[in-house]
Write an enzyme that holds these catalytic residues in place. Sequence first.
Site, PDB file in Angstrom:
ATOM      1  N   ASP A  68       1.137  28.982  22.369  1.00  0.00           N
ATOM      2  CA  ASP A  68      -0.232  28.743  22.863  1.00  0.00           C
ATOM      3  C   ASP A  68      -1.245  29.255  21.848  1.00  0.00           C
ATOM      4  O   ASP A  68      -0.914  30.070  20.977  1.00  0.00           O
ATOM      5  CB  ASP A  68      -0.466  29.388  24.237  1.00  0.00           C
ATOM      6  N   GLU A  97       0.672  33.992  25.722  1.00  0.00           N
ATOM      7  CA  GLU A  97       0.359  35.243  25.021  1.00  0.00           C
ATOM      8  C   GLU A  97      -1.137  35.454  24.932  1.00  0.00           C
ATOM      9  O   GLU A  97      -1.633  36.550  25.119  1.00  0.00           O
ATOM     10  CB  GLU A  97       0.986  35.234  23.617  1.00  0.00           C
ATOM     11  N   ARG A 121      -9.865  48.375  23.592  1.00  0.00           N
ATOM     12  CA  ARG A 121      -8.578  48.423  22.889  1.00  0.00           C
ATOM     13  C   ARG A 121      -8.045  49.830  23.087  1.00  0.00           C
ATOM     14  O   ARG A 121      -8.790  50.810  22.945  1.00  0.00           O
ATOM     15  CB  ARG A 121      -8.755  48.119  21.398  1.00  0.00           C
TER      16      ARG A 121
END
Length: 457
Positions: A88, A153, A328
């Site tokens: 993907d 993903e 993150r």
Amino acid sequence: MLDQTLQHIDDRRRQFEGDLLALLRIPSVSADPAFKGDVRRAAEWLRDHLAKLGLTVHLIETGGHPIVYAESPPVPGAPVALVYGHYDVQPPDPLDEWTSPPFEPEIRDGKVFARGATDDKGQMLTHVKSIESWLATAGQLPLQVKLLIEGEEEVGSEHLGAFLKENAQQLACDCVVISDTSQFAPGVPAITYGLRGIAYFELKLLGPKQDLHSGVFGGGVANPANALAKMLGALVDADGRVTIPGFYDDVVDLTERERTEFAALPFDEEAFKSQLGVEHLAGEKGFSTLERRWARPTLDVNGLTSGYQGAGAKTVLPAKATAKLSCRLVPNQDPHKIAEGLKKRLQELLPPGICMKLVEHHGAPGVVMPLESPYLQAAAVAVEKGFDRRPVFIREGGSIPIVNTFASVLHADVLLLGWGQNDDNPHSPNEKFSLDDFHRGIRASAALWQELAAIKK
Ligand code: BES
Ligand code: ZN
């Protein structure tokens, strides 16, 4: 034997590039339901391609996009490698910034330009092509290889975790091989031993029941866009530290050894700035740029929507404002704990007259892998065979959500062997992948099977 296989790879270079172009033409955008059929088409392309090589292959349905799973026959006494990758891709917008259309791959200056070129179709396909070349020359692989290529993903691998847990027996392996990262620099290949995790959110602020005249009502009612700007601004302080309560509590600090090794890497800060088109770099005080990008947690706004977005000026006080934001994370930080902290902080910052909704999207913890792994050392030898230079060991700032689950469910060492370059523009306009890197990646992958097979079980 390897020499013949490498020769085959050299001889078939154009043909392998042609196969990559065919896969790149399929717009397998996982995030956008309008592309659902194309995502499936990419899965079917891969299934058919792997079947032609003589591998046993299955297309597995999930609650979302399908998984492609293939395996070669077992080789007693040799370890088992599982290749993971994704077919993907990210949405291609903004379309008008592409020099050639994102799903009409074009080769310019030895690089193929297309969405998915480096992330991850080009990198993933190197392993398929090395397997093809082993089978064409030796008739068999020197170890059993299993391939697990997913289609989600880029949207957080929502269904893959359950699949791994339910099929742990079938997927059993000694190491997982992933090419979905980058080299350190042109001519400096790298093995990545750490990735950051992620926690992704959408914040919605609601004010008056509909958009209002900003002259008639401005000054009389809270403006969700003003509130959003103020709240977002308060989430990071002047030292670049995130102000979510408890944000740094579980952070595993860099070791002195890592700090020394990062500092010794040939990182050219001036070149980095000019690559990005900025005059100054920014971030958390007290850390180098590589430390901030690879091993420190962050908060970034990914998208903002509110009010009038059309041409010219429209005087309007918007009824709502939304932001997409991501943190993150570094190893040991828990995405759920971060979500709780963020909710608390936003509630503190929320002005009267505005309602708030916080939607949690995908989340995954960060990882660091042990450098002593014999599989990692074998991989270093193979990378050197493909790229004519010994790799450096680095961490990276991006996330591959399923990597943790490979380590915890399959108890396998994960080898992140990135063939991309830092300026390949993944997730951006004009994504590209060097065809030389594609070729070297296939050679390194072919050498990897031999090096891994030499580790006796
Ligand atoms: N290939 C990237 C991850 C990556 C890129 C790691 C560069 C290291 C260096 C991967 O496809 C990706 O983009 N992952 C997403 C995951 C997210 C959607 C959950 C990311 O990091 O944004
Ligand atoms: Zn990506």
